[in-house]
Structure formats: C-alpha cells, structure tokens
Design a protein around this motif. Structure first.
Motif, PDB file in Angstrom:
ATOM      1  N   THR A 125      47.298  20.510  34.687  1.00  0.00           N
ATOM      2  CA  THR A 125      47.516  21.488  35.759  1.00  0.00           C
ATOM      3  C   THR A 125      47.373  22.905  35.244  1.00  0.00           C
ATOM      4  O   THR A 125      46.690  23.742  35.864  1.00  0.00           O
ATOM      5  N   TRP A 126      47.992  23.194  34.099  1.00  0.00           N
ATOM      6  CA  TRP A 126      47.888  24.537  33.539  1.00  0.00           C
ATOM      7  C   TRP A 126      46.465  24.844  33.088  1.00  0.00           C
ATOM      8  O   TRP A 126      45.992  25.973  33.203  1.00  0.00           O
ATOM      9  N   ILE A 127      45.777  23.830  32.582  1.00  0.00           N
ATOM     10  CA  ILE A 127      44.367  24.028  32.209  1.00  0.00           C
ATOM     11  C   ILE A 127      43.565  24.430  33.438  1.00  0.00           C
ATOM     12  O   ILE A 127      42.743  25.357  33.409  1.00  0.00           O
ATOM     13  N   SER A 128      43.822  23.741  34.565  1.00  0.00           N
ATOM     14  CA  SER A 128      43.122  24.038  35.809  1.00  0.00           C
ATOM     15  C   SER A 128      43.452  25.443  36.323  1.00  0.00           C
ATOM     16  O   SER A 128      42.560  26.199  36.727  1.00  0.00           O
ATOM     17  N   ILE A 129      44.732  25.809  36.301  1.00  0.00           N
ATOM     18  CA  ILE A 129      45.162  27.125  36.801  1.00  0.00           C
ATOM     19  C   ILE A 129      44.601  28.254  35.936  1.00  0.00           C
ATOM     20  O   ILE A 129      44.099  29.266  36.451  1.00  0.00           O
ATOM     21  N   ILE A 130      44.674  28.093  34.620  1.00  0.00           N
ATOM     22  CA  ILE A 130      44.143  29.118  33.713  1.00  0.00           C
ATOM     23  C   ILE A 130      42.633  29.262  33.905  1.00  0.00           C
ATOM     24  O   ILE A 130      42.095  30.381  33.930  1.00  0.00           O
ATOM     25  N   GLY A 131      41.961  28.115  34.041  1.00  0.00           N
ATOM     26  CA  GLY A 131      40.516  28.168  34.296  1.00  0.00           C
ATOM     27  C   GLY A 131      40.197  28.909  35.582  1.00  0.00           C
ATOM     28  O   GLY A 131      39.240  29.687  35.648  1.00  0.00           O
ATOM     29  N   ALA A 132      41.015  28.682  36.626  1.00  0.00           N
ATOM     30  CA  ALA A 132      40.800  29.370  37.909  1.00  0.00           C
ATOM     31  C   ALA A 132      41.013  30.875  37.765  1.00  0.00           C
ATOM     32  O   ALA A 132      40.257  31.677  38.340  1.00  0.00           O
ATOM     33  N   MET A 133      42.028  31.290  37.013  1.00  0.00           N
ATOM     34  CA  MET A 133      42.295  32.722  36.802  1.00  0.00           C
ATOM     35  C   MET A 133      41.143  33.397  36.067  1.00  0.00           C
ATOM     36  O   MET A 133      40.706  34.493  36.440  1.00  0.00           O
ATOM     37  N   ILE A 134      40.645  32.740  35.025  1.00  0.00           N
ATOM     38  CA  ILE A 134      39.501  33.293  34.286  1.00  0.00           C
ATOM     39  C   ILE A 134      38.279  33.376  35.199  1.00  0.00           C
ATOM     40  O   ILE A 134      37.531  34.362  35.177  1.00  0.00           O
ATOM     41  N   HIS A 135      38.122  32.350  36.028  1.00  0.00           N
ATOM     42  CA  HIS A 135      36.993  32.320  36.966  1.00  0.00           C
ATOM     43  C   HIS A 135      37.079  33.486  37.952  1.00  0.00           C
ATOM     44  O   HIS A 135      36.064  34.109  38.296  1.00  0.00           O
ATOM     45  N   LEU A 136      38.281  33.784  38.429  1.00  0.00           N
ATOM     46  CA  LEU A 136      38.472  34.902  39.353  1.00  0.00           C
ATOM     47  C   LEU A 136      38.105  36.229  38.694  1.00  0.00           C
ATOM     48  O   LEU A 136      37.515  37.114  39.324  1.00  0.00           O
ATOM     49  N   ILE A 137      38.438  36.343  37.434  1.00  0.00           N
ATOM     50  CA  ILE A 137      38.168  37.603  36.710  1.00  0.00           C
ATOM     51  C   ILE A 137      36.666  37.803  36.524  1.00  0.00           C
ATOM     52  O   ILE A 137      36.120  38.875  36.804  1.00  0.00           O
ATOM     53  N   VAL A 138      35.968  36.764  36.050  1.00  0.00           N
ATOM     54  CA  VAL A 138      34.533  36.920  35.765  1.00  0.00           C
ATOM     55  C   VAL A 138      33.698  37.002  37.048  1.00  0.00           C
ATOM     56  O   VAL A 138      32.590  37.535  37.038  1.00  0.00           O
ATOM     57  N   SER A 139      34.230  36.495  38.168  1.00  0.00           N
ATOM     58  CA  SER A 139      33.471  36.536  39.416  1.00  0.00           C
ATOM     59  C   SER A 139      33.466  37.915  40.056  1.00  0.00           C
ATOM     60  O   SER A 139      32.621  38.212  40.899  1.00  0.00           O
ATOM     61  N   GLU A 140      34.445  38.748  39.674  1.00  0.00           N
ATOM     62  CA  GLU A 140      34.561  40.120  40.185  1.00  0.00           C
ATOM     63  C   GLU A 140      34.640  40.158  41.717  1.00  0.00           C
ATOM     64  O   GLU A 140      34.081  41.042  42.365  1.00  0.00           O
ATOM     65  N   ILE A 141      35.317  39.173  42.295  1.00  0.00           N
ATOM     66  CA  ILE A 141      35.499  39.140  43.748  1.00  0.00           C
ATOM     67  C   ILE A 141      36.577  40.143  44.142  1.00  0.00           C
ATOM     68  O   ILE A 141      37.685  40.118  43.605  1.00  0.00           O
ATOM     69  N   LYS A 142      36.254  41.015  45.082  1.00  0.00           N
ATOM     70  CA  LYS A 142      37.183  42.074  45.491  1.00  0.00           C
ATOM     71  C   LYS A 142      38.119  41.614  46.619  1.00  0.00           C
ATOM     72  O   LYS A 142      39.276  42.018  46.672  1.00  0.00           O
ATOM     73  N   ASP A 143      37.614  40.778  47.506  1.00  0.00           N
ATOM     74  CA  ASP A 143      38.380  40.353  48.673  1.00  0.00           C
ATOM     75  C   ASP A 143      39.102  39.043  48.358  1.00  0.00           C
ATOM     76  O   ASP A 143      38.488  37.989  48.264  1.00  0.00           O
ATOM     77  N   ILE A 144      40.437  39.103  48.180  1.00  0.00           N
ATOM     78  CA  ILE A 144      41.209  37.907  47.830  1.00  0.00           C
ATOM     79  C   ILE A 144      41.207  36.901  48.975  1.00  0.00           C
ATOM     80  O   ILE A 144      41.307  35.689  48.756  1.00  0.00           O
ATOM     81  N   GLU A 145      41.104  37.392  50.226  1.00  0.00           N
ATOM     82  CA  GLU A 145      41.080  36.480  51.377  1.00  0.00           C
ATOM     83  C   GLU A 145      39.844  35.579  51.309  1.00  0.00           C
ATOM     84  O   GLU A 145      39.900  34.404  51.681  1.00  0.00           O
ATOM     85  N   GLU A 146      38.752  36.141  50.839  1.00  0.00           N
ATOM     86  CA  GLU A 146      37.531  35.353  50.691  1.00  0.00           C
ATOM     87  C   GLU A 146      37.728  34.215  49.696  1.00  0.00           C
ATOM     88  O   GLU A 146      37.216  33.112  49.875  1.00  0.00           O
TER      89      GLU A 146
END
Length: 529
Positions: free
Chosen positions: A343-364
């Motif tokens: 679970t933590w591996i998945s969550i950490i991976g998702a956080m890193i993914h959010l950072i590198v994607s540079e998505i500005k709109d969290i709702e998206e």
C-alpha cells in the motif's frame, strides 16, 4: 443464540445478493445497506460495536493500494499510451481479434500468478477497453475473459491470491508441514494450465461471434445515445418537455444526415463494383484474394498507428519508469527485505507520479479515482466482518468437519474430503469474501487433518483451487471483478451482477469440475502428495 446469529447473517447475505441480482440499486448502495443491516443485527443480539471498531473492519491496506494504483494508471492514461499499446497489440496479432484475446488473457494470467490480480487488472483493463474502442469490438466479453483468467491464475503460486498466503503462512498449517513456494507451484500450476486450455476452448466456441469488429457508423451511435437521453426526460415537466422536443429535432436532423451518408456510400460502392468489371482492373482481379486482404489490413493498421500516437512522450517515459519500479517492489519487497507494505509503495508511487506530471488542477486528478469502487470495498469489508462476527463462517466450517467425519476412513474419506472442501470453498467464495473465509477455514483444515487422520497437502490444494476458481462465479466474489466493472463503468460500459454471473458461473463450474477430477486422480488414486 449462536444459531440465531448465524441465521441472521444468512438472511442478510441472501437479501444483499437478491438486491444485486435484481439490480434495483447500485452495488455500492446495496453493500452499504447490507453493512448497516449487519450492524443492526449485531447490536440487537450482541454488543453494539463502536464507530472506531467498525472503521477497523475496513481493510485500508486494500483501499490504499487501489487508490494509489488508480491515480497512477489514470495519469498514465492521459499520455495516450494505452491507445498506442492497443494498436501495437492488434498489429502483433496480425489483425485477428481472437489472437489478440489470447495474447491479452495469456499475459494477464502470467502476471496474475506473480502480482496481485487487482494490480494486473488496473494495468491491463484500460488498455483492453481502448483496444475494443479502436477496433469497434464489444468490450464486455473481452473484459470478462481477462478477469476470468486473472482469477484462475491466482491459484498457481502462493503470492497469486491472498487466501493462498493466509493458509500457507498460518502457524497452525506450518506446524503440520511446511509448504514452500516451489512445492505449492509444482502441485497447483498443472491444474491451472489444464483449466486454461479448457477455458480457451470454451471461450472460442461461446464468444467466437463476439470477437468480430462491428461495422457501426459513429453517427448511429450518437443517435442511439440521444434517444436514450430523450426517453428519460419527463413530459409533465415543461422545461424537460421543451428539451425533449429539441432533442428529437436534433435526432431527426442526424438521421437525415446519416441517410444521406449511407446513400452516398452505396453509390460509391456501386461505382467501385462497376469499375472492378473493366479490363483496367484485371491485374487486381488476378491477384490472390488473401494478398488483397493482407494489404487492406496493413493499411488499416498504418492508419490506426497514425491516429493513435503517444501525446506526451516525456510523461509517458516517466510513467513507465514509476510503474515498473512499483511493480518491481511489489514482487521483490519480501526478497530484498524492504520494511514497507504494498500500500505504501503504491501511495508513494502515486505521489511521485503527481509531481512529475506537473498537473495543476487537483480536481482533474481526483476524477481518475473510482470513488464508487472504493466505497463499495469499504462497505463490503464491513458487511463481511459483520457476518464473521455473527458466526456464519465458523458455522460453515463446523458443519464441514461433521460431514467429512461420517465417511469411513481410507481413500474414500480422502476423496470425500477433497471434493467437499473444493466445492465448499468454490461456492462460498462466490458469495463470501475469500479473505475472512480463508482465515476461518484454517482451523477446519487442521481439524480435518488431525482428527480425521487425513493428509494436509491435498486439502490445502483443494481449498486454494476452490477459492480462486469460485471467484469467477459472481461479480462480488473477487476484488479484481469489482475493479474491472468499476473501470468499465467509468468508460460507459455496463457490466451488471447478472451479466457477470451469466458468463462467469459456467466458467467456475467447468474449472472446478476439472479440478475435482484432477485432485481425485493425482491426490487420491495416485497419491502424488
């Protein structure tokens, strides 16, 4: 009191599945109602559980794993990589949809034997849906076949399905005999391979017509959607009536346009047929039909490759690196002793993914998460834990021991024990969450082994086969099933409880029957154990 509690649990379970079959409410609402009813019965017959106690019944490890994977897969999908992969898979299959289904199911099976089936489904289902849309193939049978193979493959290894781990790693089971990874796979994998062959034969005959591209005009699909929307509007409401009239005007205009397009296509086709009869086309006429067909397929694939390209190459590369790292850690975390859960591996991976994607709109980003599926799992965990507290699962185990104990000692008792445990686990896993059921069945397996003087290993193999193969019987039988249905629903593809059961129950029945024969031959007659 125990009888009253187990009876109450049985009634609640029957009501829940009755609502699911009837399709009166969404499955998430049905699971929540079932959870509330279970809490009400527990409060009436025993002590009312506190709020924090009920929350502790929810498996947040599973929910967290799903949340993280949904985010990563959702971000990855924005790159267009799934559509690109779908076209490449179609090219690999040389344009044959049936070959493509074999590739998808085989890949899913191999991956599910070594990864959690939910993770495999989260990765492969989006690709399969895009592929079906690109090829204009009915997605429902393709998605069902993929999840069927994922569930069956879970029986091949200890790490393939959670019930396998629960039983094999139980201290009570270990005290009777250690079951290694190799020993488990050596006995279980052959049965899975036999089941695979039977499933491919069954699917070939049952779904052959479904694996054919449908020549449907997109405008006709649009007309069907608007007609369904118009039917839902109320004639008594003035505003809705006006909207309904406008929709029907638009539908009439679209139908006129469609009729004109089809007429033009008919005239063009007639002109091509006439031209084909002239000497000018004799060179093509002498060309073998197979060559013309292959040329057309190549052109079609080239057009699809041009249309479905990767939109964001940089994000796609980063996504592949992150997902591969996460999957690597899923598989090797126990070998390299990483003190962190999946679970933590998945969550950490998702956080890193959010950072590198540079998505500005969290709702998206949050729109990528299947919140309905997560709520369904939370409600289902409460429901199943409540049924466990009411003694339903324990009662099933006790009756199993009593039934087997009536049979005389020897091979007959072993044959009956293997058959009863195989079918009991198969039937129960179709309706009861397999994780609490596996935990409750551990003492049953121990009692059958020690008190009835039977070998342990055949009973463990029978239980694992039944639990994994029975997961194909109903939509709620396995987490992978629910996740698949949730992803499909988000893409506008409806897979109801009845639809899944109608297709899955025969698969479960065939594979469990095969494993019954397999177990009787190799673990009763030959005594391979």
């Amino acid at each position: 009191v125990v009888s009253t509690q187990s009876t109450g649990g049985t009634i609640i379970m029957l009501l829940v599945y009755a609502f699911l079959i009837l399709g009166v409410f969404h499955r998430t609402i049905v699971a929540m109602l079932g959870g509330f009813l279970t809490l009400a019965v527990i409060s009436a017959l025993k002590e009312r559980p506190g709020w924090y106690k009920v929350l502790s019944w929810i498996d947040f490890e599973t929910c967290g794993l799903l949340f993280g994977m949904m985010l990563m897969v959702g971000i990855f999908a924005t790159t267009g990589a799934f559509e690109w992969a779908a076209v490449k898979a179609y090219k690999l299959a040389r344009g044959r949809v049936w070959s493509l289904v074999i590739i998808l199911c085989s890949f899913t099976g191999v991956a599910s034997a070594f990864l959690d089936s939910v993770t495999t489904i989260l990765l492969i289902i989006p690709v399969s849906i895009r592929l079906c849309k690109v090829l204009n193939v009915d997605a429902v049978p393709v998605l069902l076949c993929i999840v069927f193979f994922a569930n069956v493959a879970g029986a091949a290894t200890i790490i393939g399905d959670p019930p396998n781990l629960i039983v094999v790693n139980s201290p009570a089971i270990k005290a009777l005999g250690e079951i290694s990874f190799g020993l488990f796979a050596m006995h279980m994998a052959p049965g899975v391979i036999v089941s695979y062959l039977a499933m491919f034969i069954y699917i070939k005959f049952v779904y052959a017509k479904s694996f054919v591209p449908l020549p449907v005009n997109p405008k006709r699909k649009e007309i069907e959607i608007w007609k369904k929307t118009a039917k839902k509007l109320d004639d008594e409401d003035e505003n809705e009536k006006k909207m309904k009239d406008r929709l029907y005007d638009m539908i009439d205009a679209l139908e006129d346009e469609l009729e004109e397009e089809e007429e033009r296509s008919r005239m063009i086709q007639e002109g091509m047929d006439a031209a084909a009869a002239t000497p000018r086309m004799s060179r093509d006429a002498r060309r073998p039909s197979g060559e013309i067909k292959r040329k057309k397929e190549v052109l079609d694939i080239e057009e699809m490759e041009e249309q479905y390209k990767i939109k964001n190459v940089a994000l796609c590369i980063n996504s592949v690196i992150i997902l591969c790292t996460v999957i690597f850690l899923f598989f090797f975390r126990s070998i390299i002793n990483i003190p962190i859960s999946v679970t933590w591996i998945s969550i950490i991976g998702a956080m890193i993914h959010l950072i590198v994607s540079e998505i500005k709109d969290i709702e998206e980003v949050l729109e990528k998460v299947e919140w309905g599926t997560l709520m369904f799992f939370a409600a289902l965990f409460v429901l199943m834990k409540g049924l466990e507290n009411l003694g339903l699962i324990e009662w099933i185990g006790t009756q199993t021991v009593n039934l087997i104990g009536v049979v005389p000692e020897g091979n007959i008792r072993l044959a009956v024990a293997v058959t009863v445990i195989l079918w009991l686990s198969g039937i129960c896993s179709a309706f009861i969450d397999s994780i609490p059921f596996a935990a409750a069945m551990v003492p049953v397996l121990v009692q059958v082994t020690t008190k009835l003087n039977l070998p342990l290993h055949p009973l463990v193999w029978a239980f694992c086969y039944g639990t994994c193969f029975g997961s194909n019987a109903t939509l709620t039988a396995a987490s992978a099933n629910v996740v698949m249905a949730g992803i499909a629903e988000a893409e506008g593809i409806s897979i109801s409880f009845n639809t899944f059961t109608r297709h899955g129950a025969p698969i479960a029945l065939i594979t469990i029957c095969l494993m019954n024969i397999y177990m009787l031959i190799f673990h009763v007659v030959i005594a391979w154990y």
